[in-house]
Design an enzyme around this catalytic site. Sequence first.
Site, short mmCIF file in Angstrom:
data_model
loop_
_atom_site.label_atom_id
_atom_site.label_comp_id
_atom_site.label_asym_id
_atom_site.label_seq_id
_atom_site.Cartn_x
_atom_site.Cartn_y
_atom_site.Cartn_z
N CYS A 93 0.81 -1.22 0.00
CA CYS A 93 0.00 0.00 0.00
C CYS A 93 0.85 1.27 0.00
O CYS A 93 1.46 1.61 -1.00
CB CYS A 93 -0.99 -0.04 1.17
SG CYS A 93 -2.40 1.08 0.97
N HIS A 193 -3.73 -5.95 1.86
CA HIS A 193 -3.47 -6.16 3.28
C HIS A 193 -4.00 -7.54 3.64
O HIS A 193 -4.39 -8.32 2.80
CB HIS A 193 -4.20 -5.09 4.11
CG HIS A 193 -3.78 -3.69 3.78
ND1 HIS A 193 -2.61 -3.12 4.22
CD2 HIS A 193 -4.41 -2.72 3.04
CE1 HIS A 193 -2.52 -1.87 3.80
NE2 HIS A 193 -3.60 -1.61 3.07
#
Length: 257
Positions: A93, A193
Amino acid sequence: MKLKIGHLYPDLLEIYSDRGNITVLRKRAEWRGIEVQVDRISIGDDVNLVEYDLLFSGGGEDREQMQVAEDLLRKRDTLLRAVASGTVVLAICGSYQLLGHYFETVNGHRIEGVGLLDFYTIGGQRRLTGNVVSKLTIFNFECTVVGYENHSGRTYLGPGVAPLATVVSGHGNNGEDGLEGVVQGTVFGTYLHGPVLAKNPLLADHLLQLALKRRTDRPYLPPLEDEWEWLAHERLVRKFARMKLTCPRRVYNEVDR
């Protein structure tokens, strides 16, 4: 044999339990008799990243990204030397975004990346969130990868890099081109994630095998008794994409034995 892992900015870039990826890598190596050393590396630390077989960094908010970006630029030369030596990099990310040329936030503030890979990121008004199922090739087999995304940035890859995966369900890099993440050599970036490696044991083993290549010419990872991990992966694929598992549970190349 011993693997050395550097955990970059664990005090600043840690959302959605991204640090769990370190636990997965450590345990899947130790279960095979491989010793693992994990060092925490943060802002201001003077470190030679070439010493590490694998570098990991997780996700964070824009404020933390700005702090990290300045320090990462100071570490750019040692990062480039590490990658040139075969060090594996996994960035999640916000860390993924910093590997590119820049991240321009929705407010127009530009956060300079290290330019390690050919891509850029632009902030959007609407966040891209939800569960993702994607497909990529590992050990010459097409496999599924699952995870959770939550990002405002829209990442656009340049001609110098390849996507990590193609999206089956979810948004991916930008919600437009059907691509997820980036890969170039031993450098991997993704928005997933989860932690992503806990949900995708084959991807974890792929990274470990690449890291082992810095230690031996013939890396080999013996199979693990990881039935529960694969059952969890298969259930998530069915739930989020309504498709059957496509990748074999254990894939090891004869050439690596």
